[in-house]
Design a protein around this motif. Structure first.
Motif: not given
Length: 83
Positions: A22-27, A46-49, A53-60
């Protein structure tokens, strides 16, 4: 301000799920993911990508996502068809 995560074939070596996503991707305004075209097999990358991407989009939900494929000019990718 930026975060550089170099996994160097070890996707879990730096940032694991929940480590302040949340802190990393939200900003962040962008996520730039660089794939090494000569790093076979591709499944772990590809699994890591996908997970990142899922984590980043969820946070931001407004984060821009760019994926670059590096080293496509090597022997494996000499023909235009292979590129």
């Amino acid at each position: 301000q930026y975060l550089l995560e170099d996994t160097n074939n070890h996707p879990s070596s730096t940032m694991t799920q929940g480590d302040g996503d949340g802190q990393i991707f939200a900003r962040a305004t962008a996520l730039i993911f660089v794939l090494d075209a000569q790093d076979e097999p591709y499944d772990h990358v590809l699994q890591h990508l996908t997970e990142t991407v899922k984590r980043a989009a969820r946070a931001n939900p407004h984060i821009a996502i760019e994926v670059f494929i590096n080293k496509v000019d090597g022997e494996l990718f000499l023909s235009d068809e292979a590129k």
